[in-house]
Design a protein around this motif. Structure first.
Motif, PDB file in Angstrom:
ATOM      1  N   UNK A  99       0.818  -1.217   0.000  1.00 40.89           N
ATOM      2  CA  UNK A  99       0.000   0.000   0.000  1.00 40.89           C
ATOM      3  C   UNK A  99       0.854   1.270   0.000  1.00 40.89           C
ATOM      4  N   UNK A 100       1.852   1.321   0.859  1.00 38.15           N
ATOM      5  CA  UNK A 100       2.687   2.521   0.915  1.00 38.15           C
ATOM      6  C   UNK A 100       3.506   2.682  -0.367  1.00 38.15           C
ATOM      7  N   UNK A 101       3.993   1.575  -0.901  1.00 36.69           N
ATOM      8  CA  UNK A 101       4.743   1.656  -2.160  1.00 36.69           C
ATOM      9  C   UNK A 101       3.835   2.127  -3.289  1.00 36.69           C
ATOM     10  N   UNK A 102       2.607   1.620  -3.330  1.00 41.11           N
ATOM     11  CA  UNK A 102       1.656   2.037  -4.358  1.00 41.11           C
ATOM     12  C   UNK A 102       1.312   3.513  -4.266  1.00 41.11           C
ATOM     13  N   UNK A 103       1.172   4.014  -3.035  1.00 40.38           N
ATOM     14  CA  UNK A 103       0.853   5.426  -2.847  1.00 40.38           C
ATOM     15  C   UNK A 103       2.000   6.328  -3.279  1.00 40.38           C
ATOM     16  N   UNK A 104       3.214   5.922  -2.961  1.00 39.58           N
ATOM     17  CA  UNK A 104       4.387   6.708  -3.361  1.00 39.58           C
ATOM     18  C   UNK A 104       4.530   6.710  -4.879  1.00 39.58           C
ATOM     19  N   UNK A 149       2.601  13.527   0.666  1.00 42.40           N
ATOM     20  CA  UNK A 149       3.347  14.319   1.655  1.00 42.40           C
ATOM     21  C   UNK A 149       4.848  14.099   1.511  1.00 42.40           C
ATOM     22  N   UNK A 150       5.254  12.876   1.211  1.00 40.29           N
ATOM     23  CA  UNK A 150       6.675  12.562   1.068  1.00 40.29           C
ATOM     24  C   UNK A 150       7.308  13.382  -0.047  1.00 40.29           C
ATOM     25  N   UNK A 151       6.582  13.552  -1.147  1.00 43.21           N
ATOM     26  CA  UNK A 151       7.119  14.288  -2.286  1.00 43.21           C
ATOM     27  C   UNK A 151       7.002  15.799  -2.118  1.00 43.21           C
ATOM     28  N   UNK A 152       5.949  16.240  -1.438  1.00 41.30           N
ATOM     29  CA  UNK A 152       5.742  17.682  -1.249  1.00 41.30           C
ATOM     30  C   UNK A 152       6.682  18.227  -0.184  1.00 41.30           C
ATOM     31  N   UNK A 153       6.868  17.448   0.891  1.00 47.22           N
ATOM     32  CA  UNK A 153       7.758  17.878   1.969  1.00 47.22           C
ATOM     33  C   UNK A 153       7.186  19.029   2.780  1.00 47.22           C
ATOM     34  N   UNK A 154       8.043  19.754   3.501  1.00 42.09           N
ATOM     35  CA  UNK A 154       7.634  20.938   4.245  1.00 42.09           C
ATOM     36  C   UNK A 154       6.509  20.671   5.228  1.00 42.09           C
ATOM     37  N   UNK A 155       5.498  21.519   5.203  1.00 40.34           N
ATOM     38  CA  UNK A 155       4.368  21.427   6.130  1.00 40.34           C
ATOM     39  C   UNK A 155       3.618  20.112   5.953  1.00 40.34           C
ATOM     40  N   UNK A 156       3.532  19.641   4.716  1.00 42.11           N
ATOM     41  CA  UNK A 156       2.799  18.395   4.449  1.00 42.11           C
ATOM     42  C   UNK A 156       3.423  17.226   5.203  1.00 42.11           C
ATOM     43  N   UNK A 157       4.737  17.106   5.176  1.00 46.09           N
ATOM     44  CA  UNK A 157       5.387  15.985   5.847  1.00 46.09           C
ATOM     45  C   UNK A 157       5.395  16.179   7.353  1.00 46.09           C
ATOM     46  N   UNK A 158       5.400  17.426   7.819  1.00 48.16           N
ATOM     47  CA  UNK A 158       5.388  17.674   9.264  1.00 48.16           C
ATOM     48  C   UNK A 158       4.024  17.384   9.877  1.00 48.16           C
ATOM     49  N   UNK A 159       2.971  17.413   9.059  1.00 48.75           N
ATOM     50  CA  UNK A 159       1.628  17.149   9.570  1.00 48.75           C
ATOM     51  C   UNK A 159       1.150  15.728   9.280  1.00 48.75           C
ATOM     52  N   UNK A 160       1.919  14.964   8.541  1.00 49.08           N
ATOM     53  CA  UNK A 160       1.443  13.655   8.102  1.00 49.08           C
ATOM     54  C   UNK A 160       1.258  12.674   9.259  1.00 49.08           C
ATOM     55  N   UNK A 161       1.906  12.933  10.401  1.00 55.53           N
ATOM     56  CA  UNK A 161       1.776  12.036  11.548  1.00 55.53           C
ATOM     57  C   UNK A 161       0.312  11.837  11.939  1.00 55.53           C
ATOM     58  N   UNK A 175      -2.139   9.466   2.389  1.00 55.91           N
ATOM     59  CA  UNK A 175      -1.569  10.707   2.917  1.00 55.91           C
ATOM     60  C   UNK A 175      -0.056  10.745   2.782  1.00 55.91           C
ATOM     61  N   UNK A 176       0.576   9.603   3.021  1.00 49.05           N
ATOM     62  CA  UNK A 176       2.039   9.566   3.050  1.00 49.05           C
ATOM     63  C   UNK A 176       2.666   9.787   1.683  1.00 49.05           C
ATOM     64  N   UNK A 177       2.096   9.181   0.638  1.00 50.25           N
ATOM     65  CA  UNK A 177       2.677   9.302  -0.693  1.00 50.25           C
ATOM     66  C   UNK A 177       2.860  10.745  -1.146  1.00 50.25           C
TER      67      UNK A 177
END
Length: 241
Positions: free
Chosen positions: A83-88, A190-202, A186-188
């Protein structure tokens, strides 16, 4: 391994068409159009890969299935990886496409349909609203999935019921968090966008997962699981008909 690959493909479909519609055509189709893109993508994936893996395409759903006692731990981990690989991959292919728009496209500024909350994001809802919405929406989603796939449920309609539910959830909550109810979805981005997106992905990793466990326990403890008597009664009614 087929099951894990199927989950990768299904999650790719969900992220690519759902987030892709938000990014490429969101200003044209609006909230309802984005909601239907996510729901229809799920329905298509359900009937495409459902016979192979059950089409969870969502770590929170797999966690709910596991906590309901319908899945082994090893399989759940394999599903998560797929699932995570597919999302990324889905977010990656979307980023390649959107970068080709005339005038260019800044992913860090314009995003990839990532989830979030607070000032500058959608309706500007605070973290409390985000937590409550994601928990309630994911719990409802998992309950619909587990309920529509139990033995007593009518056969062949689960994918449709689940997809329609996802549409309703998006119409209700896009302005709150962009709607996750799915840690991988959400993770896919956010990983590519970075910044605020990755800081809120938790939040979108933790809250839907907790809701998934709660939803699964409701079935494992018998609160929502159809009784054997009800299943037998339904079978008799079908035979009589």
């Amino acid at each position: 391994m087929k099951k894990y690959v199927a989950e990768l493909v299904g999650t790719f479909i969900l992220v690519f068409f759902g987030c892709g519609t938000a990014v490429v055509a969101g200003d044209k189709v609006g909230i309802v159009g984005i909601a239907f893109a996510f729901g229809f993508a799920l329905i298509g994936a359900a009937y495409g890969i459902g016979p192979i893996s059950g089409c969870h395409i969502n770590p929170a759903v797999s966690l709910g299935v596991w906590s309901a006692g319908r899945m082994k731990t090893g399989d759940m981990i394999g599903y998560w990886i797929g699932q995570f690989c597919g999302a990324i991959l889905g977010a990656g292919v979307l980023s390649l496409i959107i970068r080709g728009v005339g005038g260019g496209y800044d992913i860090s500024t314009n995003g990839l349909g990532q989830n979030g909350w607070g000032a500058g994001y959608q309706g500007g809802y605070n973290i409390t609203s985000a937590i409550v919405f994601e928990f309630v929406a994911t719990l409802i989603f998992v309950v619909v999935i587990l309920g529509s796939t139990q033995k007593a449920a009518p056969g062949g309609f689960a994918g449709l019921a689940i997809g329609i539910t996802l549409v309703a959830i998006h119409i209700c909550g896009i302005h709150v968090t962009g709607v996750s109810v799915n840690p991988a979805r959400s993770f896919g981005p956010a990983l590519l966008v970075g910044g605020k997106a990755i800081s809120q992905v938790w939040l979108f990793l933790v809250v839907p997962s907790v809701a998934g466990v709660v939803g699964g326990l409701l079935f494992r403890l018998g609160a929502l699981e159809a009784s054997q008597q009800a299943e037998t009664k339904e079978k008799r009614e079908v035979v009589s008909a």
